[in-house]
Design an enzyme around this catalytic site. Structure first.
Site, PDB file in Angstrom:
ATOM      1  N   HIS A  26       0.862  -1.182   0.000  1.00  0.00           N
ATOM      2  CA  HIS A  26       0.000   0.000   0.000  1.00  0.00           C
ATOM      3  C   HIS A  26       0.898   1.231   0.000  1.00  0.00           C
ATOM      4  O   HIS A  26       1.975   1.220   0.600  1.00  0.00           O
ATOM      5  CB  HIS A  26      -0.905   0.003   1.244  1.00  0.00           C
ATOM      6  CG  HIS A  26      -2.058   0.948   1.146  1.00  0.00           C
ATOM      7  ND1 HIS A  26      -1.935   2.287   1.425  1.00  0.00           N
ATOM      8  CD2 HIS A  26      -3.354   0.745   0.788  1.00  0.00           C
ATOM      9  CE1 HIS A  26      -3.105   2.870   1.255  1.00  0.00           C
ATOM     10  NE2 HIS A  26      -3.980   1.963   0.862  1.00  0.00           N
ATOM     11  N   ASP A  67      -7.934  -5.017  -0.228  1.00  0.00           N
ATOM     12  CA  ASP A  67      -8.436  -5.826  -1.330  1.00  0.00           C
ATOM     13  C   ASP A  67      -8.186  -7.324  -1.142  1.00  0.00           C
ATOM     14  O   ASP A  67      -8.812  -8.137  -1.817  1.00  0.00           O
ATOM     15  CB  ASP A  67      -7.771  -5.394  -2.647  1.00  0.00           C
ATOM     16  CG  ASP A  67      -8.115  -3.968  -3.012  1.00  0.00           C
ATOM     17  OD1 ASP A  67      -9.308  -3.636  -3.037  1.00  0.00           O
ATOM     18  OD2 ASP A  67      -7.190  -3.171  -3.267  1.00  0.00           O
TER      19      ASP A  67
END
Length: 378
Positions: free
Chosen positions: A261, A315
């Site tokens: 991320h 996700d």
């Protein structure tokens, strides 16, 4: 002339000042208006969270009742939008259909009274109410069926699952989807939110703002990653194949979907909550055969890449949750959009208070005083 520093993807460059959400990527903290995401996931519901994000404070019971009532009674679509959707190709991606429908709302509510609180509230209500209906309607229409009309007696998440699966959901799946929507509702200035803000800065209508953000969310490096995670787990196939597969990906420097991320250098707190939700679903309705593959992959990636701050993001487990809820893989990102509409609208409303059109500069790398060559000589 001052030479500006170039940073690919505008990494680390502040684009705005905001009080909507806060992320501490080193400690794995996410807050909406100062409230930790874990508390909202445990105690709130999606519409209360949306109200918090958009209006800046938790509603009173009376305010929440009115907000829920307004959204419940604006869920239905105009028949011309349904007729438009019938013309979409069955093979089209639901995100493209959603972007077109969101933009089409602006044709019906085109008045741009951005200084009118009543107009702003009405736009918020319509978008939060109608986008789930659009997603569910397209899913049924592309199978050749008429859409299911929303039910006024069902809560936000339960009504969506009802419209999608044509049956009233059990309380547990409805609650788990409700929490998932809270987790995806907002996340500072990500790509789709920045897209929304750039569009909003021109003072266009909020339907164009959301349509712009939907188009940005569709990409596999943003909202589309949850779909790619399922394809990745299917490709791996079994727990035994996890580590050989991972070694091969790392040897080719391939991206591992659902990991890493731009902000978080620890496990995404939303991923932790989603994993817990997945386990609750599996206890009640049976285990997804790819969940063990996912758990093994998380452990293997932590061993090999944890020192680089690469851990599961939001996700990684969301697709396994959605699939168990009966949501088709290519609807994962539209469900993300249903939720993130709250965050987009919060930033839209905040930006209206002190708007300035976005006009970044560039570092030119091309030629100067180049000759024009006549076409006969090229």
């Amino acid at each position: 002339m001052t030479v500006c520093e170039y940073r690919a993807g505008l990494e680390g460059i502040p684009a705005t000042q905001s009080s909507i959400s806060y992320v501490d990527g080193q400690r794995g903290i996410l807050e909406y208006r100062g409230i930790p995401i874990e508390k909202l996931a445990e105690q709130s519901n999606f519409l209360e969270t949306a109200y918090l994000l958009i209006w800046g404070e938790l509603p009173t019971q009376e305010e929440l009742n009115l907000f829920e009532y307004e959204i419940t009674h604006h869920r239905r679509l105009k028949y011309r939008i349904r007729d438009m959707m019938k013309c979409f190709p069955e093979s089209g991606h639901p995100m493209d259909a959603l972007q077109a429908c969101a933009a089409a709302l602006g044709l019906f509510y085109s008045k741009r009274a951005l200084d009118d609180p009543a107009y702003i509230r009405a736009a918020v209500i319509r978008l939060l109410a109608k986008i789930p209906t659009m997603v569910a309607a397209f899913q049924l229409m592309r199978k050749g069926n008429d859409p299911v009309q929303p039910r006024d007696d069902l809560d936000y998440a339960a009504n969506f699952l009802y419209m999608l699966n044509e049956k009233e959901p059990d309380p547990l799946p409805a609650k788990i989807l409700e929490v998932s929507l809270i987790l995806h509702a907002e996340h500072t200035i990500n790509a789709s939110t920045f897209s929304a803000m750039v569009t909003a800065s021109t003072l266009t209508d909020p339907y164009a703002v959301v349509a712009s953000a939907v188009g940005t969310l569709a990409g596999p490096l943003h909202g589309g990653a949850s779909e790619e995670v399922i394809f990745m787990l299917e490709e791996i196939g079994s727990v035994e194949n996890v580590r050989p597969w991972l070694d091969e990906q790392l040897a080719h420097k391939s991206k591992i979907m659902g990991f890493g991320h731009r902000v978080y250098k620890v496990k995404d707190p939303r991923a932790t909550i989603l994993q817990q939700l997945a386990e609750k679903l599996f206890e009640e309705y049976g285990r997804d055969k790819y969940y063990d593959v996912a758990v093994e992959l998380e452990q293997a990636v932590a061993e090999k890449l944890g020192h680089k701050g690469i851990y599961p993001n939001v996700d990684f487990y969301s697709g396994l949750v959605y699939r168990k809820l009966g949501i088709p893989t290519d609807l994962f990102t539209p469900v993300f959009a249903i939720s993130r509409t709250a965050g987009w609208l919060a930033h839209w409303k905040e930006q209206l208070n002190e708007n300035r059109i976005f006009r970044p500069t560039q570092i030119y790398t091309g030629l100067h005083d180049a000759p024009y060559v006549p076409i006969a000589e090229r």
